[in-house]
Design a protein around this motif. Structure first.
Motif, PDB file in Angstrom:
ATOM      1  N   ALA A  68      42.658  45.723  90.788  1.00 46.32           N
ATOM      2  CA  ALA A  68      42.588  44.282  91.034  1.00 46.32           C
ATOM      3  C   ALA A  68      41.155  43.773  90.987  1.00 46.32           C
ATOM      4  O   ALA A  68      40.924  42.590  90.752  1.00 46.32           O
ATOM      5  CB  ALA A  68      43.223  43.953  92.378  1.00 46.32           C
TER       6      ALA A  68
ATOM      7  N   GLY B   3      51.148  45.735  93.409  1.00 46.11           N
ATOM      8  CA  GLY B   3      50.615  45.271  94.678  1.00 46.11           C
ATOM      9  C   GLY B   3      49.146  44.965  94.582  1.00 46.11           C
ATOM     10  O   GLY B   3      48.510  45.213  93.581  1.00 46.11           O
ATOM     11  N   ALA B   4      48.574  44.445  95.586  1.00 46.94           N
ATOM     12  CA  ALA B   4      47.164  44.112  95.601  1.00 46.94           C
ATOM     13  C   ALA B   4      46.788  43.724  96.992  1.00 46.94           C
ATOM     14  O   ALA B   4      46.527  42.625  97.311  1.00 46.94           O
ATOM     15  CB  ALA B   4      46.885  42.962  94.664  1.00 46.94           C
ATOM     16  N   ALA B   5      46.832  44.561  97.867  1.00 49.96           N
ATOM     17  CA  ALA B   5      46.490  44.177  99.212  1.00 49.96           C
ATOM     18  C   ALA B   5      46.334  42.708  99.262  1.00 49.96           C
ATOM     19  O   ALA B   5      45.455  42.228  99.795  1.00 49.96           O
ATOM     20  CB  ALA B   5      45.186  44.759  99.596  1.00 49.96           C
ATOM     21  N   THR B   6      46.437  42.153  98.620  1.00 47.70           N
ATOM     22  CA  THR B   6      46.191  41.612  98.656  1.00 47.70           C
ATOM     23  C   THR B   6      46.259  41.425  98.771  1.00 47.70           C
ATOM     24  O   THR B   6      46.370  41.203  98.138  1.00 47.70           O
ATOM     25  CB  THR B   6      46.082  41.088  98.225  1.00 47.70           C
ATOM     26  N   PRO B   7      44.426  40.402  99.972  1.00 52.24           N
ATOM     27  CA  PRO B   7      44.434  40.263  99.679  1.00 52.24           C
ATOM     28  C   PRO B   7      44.510  39.720  99.319  1.00 52.24           C
ATOM     29  O   PRO B   7      43.856  39.585  98.755  1.00 52.24           O
ATOM     30  CB  PRO B   7      43.512  40.031 100.231  1.00 52.24           C
ATOM     31  N   GLY B   8      44.839  39.597  97.250  1.00 52.06           N
ATOM     32  CA  GLY B   8      44.712  39.209  96.904  1.00 52.06           C
ATOM     33  C   GLY B   8      45.286  38.585  96.609  1.00 52.06           C
ATOM     34  O   GLY B   8      45.175  38.360  96.299  1.00 52.06           O
ATOM     35  N   SER B   9      46.163  38.963  97.203  1.00 47.97           N
ATOM     36  CA  SER B   9      46.193  38.599  97.225  1.00 47.97           C
ATOM     37  C   SER B   9      45.930  38.968  97.550  1.00 47.97           C
ATOM     38  O   SER B   9      46.176  39.252  97.411  1.00 47.97           O
ATOM     39  CB  SER B   9      46.500  38.260  97.039  1.00 47.97           C
ATOM     40  N   PRO B  10      44.191  38.862  96.697  1.00 48.65           N
ATOM     41  CA  PRO B  10      44.213  39.554  97.371  1.00 48.65           C
ATOM     42  C   PRO B  10      45.352  40.234  97.217  1.00 48.65           C
ATOM     43  O   PRO B  10      45.957  40.132  96.558  1.00 48.65           O
ATOM     44  CB  PRO B  10      43.894  38.752  98.024  1.00 48.65           C
ATOM     45  N   LEU B  11      45.733  41.011  97.797  1.00 51.79           N
ATOM     46  CA  LEU B  11      46.971  41.738  97.572  1.00 51.79           C
ATOM     47  C   LEU B  11      48.124  40.800  97.388  1.00 51.79           C
ATOM     48  O   LEU B  11      48.144  39.696  97.887  1.00 51.79           O
ATOM     49  CB  LEU B  11      47.289  42.595  98.778  1.00 51.79           C
ATOM     50  N   ASP B  12      49.075  41.309  96.684  1.00 49.08           N
ATOM     51  CA  ASP B  12      50.346  40.616  96.585  1.00 49.08           C
ATOM     52  C   ASP B  12      51.068  40.868  97.908  1.00 49.08           C
ATOM     53  O   ASP B  12      51.417  41.987  98.228  1.00 49.08           O
ATOM     54  CB  ASP B  12      51.147  41.206  95.420  1.00 49.08           C
ATOM     55  N   PRO B  13      51.276  39.811  98.659  1.00 46.10           N
ATOM     56  CA  PRO B  13      51.886  39.950  99.986  1.00 46.10           C
ATOM     57  C   PRO B  13      53.204  40.706  99.959  1.00 46.10           C
ATOM     58  O   PRO B  13      53.359  41.699 100.640  1.00 46.10           O
ATOM     59  CB  PRO B  13      52.111  38.510 100.437  1.00 46.10           C
ATOM     60  N   THR B  14      54.120  40.246  99.175  1.00 45.22           N
ATOM     61  CA  THR B  14      55.404  40.923  99.085  1.00 45.22           C
ATOM     62  C   THR B  14      55.323  41.945  97.978  1.00 45.22           C
ATOM     63  O   THR B  14      54.938  41.624  96.874  1.00 45.22           O
ATOM     64  CB  THR B  14      56.518  39.948  98.727  1.00 45.22           C
ATOM     65  N   ALA B  15      55.644  43.169  98.271  1.00 48.47           N
ATOM     66  CA  ALA B  15      55.650  44.193  97.243  1.00 48.47           C
ATOM     67  C   ALA B  15      55.566  45.582  97.836  1.00 48.47           C
ATOM     68  O   ALA B  15      54.803  45.838  98.746  1.00 48.47           O
ATOM     69  CB  ALA B  15      54.492  44.008  96.286  1.00 48.47           C
TER      70      ALA B  15
ATOM     71  N   GLU C 273      45.277  50.930  93.204  1.00 45.80           N
ATOM     72  CA  GLU C 273      45.689  49.577  92.869  1.00 45.80           C
ATOM     73  C   GLU C 273      44.642  48.548  93.282  1.00 45.80           C
ATOM     74  O   GLU C 273      44.384  47.569  92.569  1.00 45.80           O
ATOM     75  CB  GLU C 273      47.015  49.274  93.553  1.00 45.80           C
TER      76      GLU C 273
END
Lengths: 250, 250
Positions: B36, B5-17, B32
């Motif tokens: 990132a 994951g990556a809140a992202t974000p970054g996606s920033p977190l990774d949106p799905t995860a 995490e």
DNA sequence: ACCGGTTTGTTCTCACGTTCACAAACTCCT
DNA sequence: AGGAGTTTGTGAACGTGAGAACAAACCGGT
């Protein structure tokens, strides 16, 4: 400077970024994390529609989007009550509502700056046009490639930036230049009136208030994978050889 | 299935995860979100080193990386105490420590599957090699392009996947195929022993426990920008025409 | 040796995001 | 019409991340 976060994240959240948390204006406030997932739901719904499905439950849609069903329902609840209890969601109806919320029911003109290998690939990427984005110009500083056609569009001089942006009312710019040129390109895009930038150059872009920047960084993604890969290897050869427990949740 | 994951974000977190939150095994647990950002710090440090800087404060480094200085210091504290109070950080020393933590001091062999426009660009991207990643093979299903050279490497048959992965002990695979082929390619990569996948195909990949997937999705990033752009436009034409307040923090 | 200035490392607080669990509401069958 | 079964929408609890603020530690000058 403001940047649309995501943990994204996110990317995943966007690793670097001061997150505004929620976005509101006319409609209700929608959490940034939810915004980042809406396109995923939209894609999943399109896939379901293409497969002939007319109705789906939150469980099914969540599985297709790769998220928890509770999270999906909460995300959708920010948009309104588009489902029917005991039944589920109408695929086509929900798809339209999400598309409208994101804004992809309208047409977004986009300029791409920097037509190297990556810019070339972006120009040819069909996923843009099919999702409401229309590439109106390809710009490059190198005089050598001037006039060359890529994906049906001529490569034009970077000096035409201002006129192109004004003519097509471009709000979104894509930066695919080398890192060294990115900030200058960004500055000129912003000065010309662009207020959203998708940055592929491996640099942190500084932009004024009110301009959104999202970053896509290929080598950073690989480095994050490498980190986890290294941890797995350490766990493997580590003291206890703890089977498959590559990670311990603390 | 697990995904970094990556809140992202970054996606920033990774949106799905489903986010594992922190990663631990031998060393201490590292959030995490911090993982990132480490590559961002690494890049900023490399830039500083190239500029001839030997020492920097957390304030300077944070500015170069585009983050808050307190966040930077906290992130670095997870790795250890590599700074000197009253002085700052030794650029070269810190750079090495972060590189070692991420794992890019060693060499990571990588295979790229799907040599279309994007795969082509990825193969030519110099940022990989310079950061500890070595592309060992380019694979494509199309017989037409077989043997063609891209970035000094021949395009090989997808059938050679297993032997290539085994021979070079490949742990990281890049999927740059069309969406329809992605899951099948992913499955074969995993079966061959790849445990980290960077996915450029616009699909959610299902992988078994212990395999990391990171997603880079160009059109999703644009859609997130479009959402914010639409909100800005609504604010502009909205009731109050609230100057520059395109967003209201709730 | 001591003192002022500087910068790190860390603690504490707050806000955000995720998940569980359940009430409300709808359909279908009898 | 009524009840059983199903599924949404939401309230509440929990865990994680961000930022402010401060104590500890280091350098340089006197």
């Amino acid at each position: 400077m403001r940047a649309t976060g995501a943990a994204t994240p996110g990317s995943p959240l966007d690793p670097t970024a001061s997150v505004p948390a929620t976005v509101a204006v006319g409609g209700a406030a929608i959490p940034e994390a939810t915004v980042a997932r809406l396109p995923v739901y939209l894609r999943a719904l399109t896939a379901l529609a293409d497969a002939g499905t007319t109705t789906c439950s939150s469980e099914e849609l969540a599985a297709a989007a790769g998220v928890n069903s509770a999270k999906l329902r909460k995300d959708l609840s920010y948009l309104g009550s588009y489902g029917t209890r005991g039944v589920g969601y109408d695929v086509e109806y929900l798809r339209y509502q999400i598309a409208r919320e994101i804004g992809v029911t309208q047409d977004w003109p986009v300029v791409i700056v920097g037509i190297g290998n990556l810019g070339h690939a972006l120009a040819n990427y069909s996923g843009f046009r099919s999702r409401g984005f229309r590439i109106v110009a390809l710009l490059d500083a190198a005089a050598g490639r001037r006039g060359e056609e890529v994906a049906g569009l001529p490569i034009r001089s970077f000096d035409e930036l201002e006129s192109v942006v004004a003519e097509h009312r471009v709000a979104i710019g894509v930066v695919a230049t080398p890192a060294a040129a990115a900030q200058e390109v960004c500055d000129r895009l912003v000065a010309a009136g662009v207020t959203s930038i998708l940055n592929f150059a491996p640099t942190v872009l500084a932009v004024p208030e009110g301009v959104d920047v999202r970053k896509v960084d290929l080598s950073i993604e690989l480095q994050i994978l490498a980190f986890h890969e290294q941890r797995k290897a350490q766990a493997e050869g580590g003291a206890a050889r703890a089977a498959d427990a590559a990670e311990v949740i603390a």
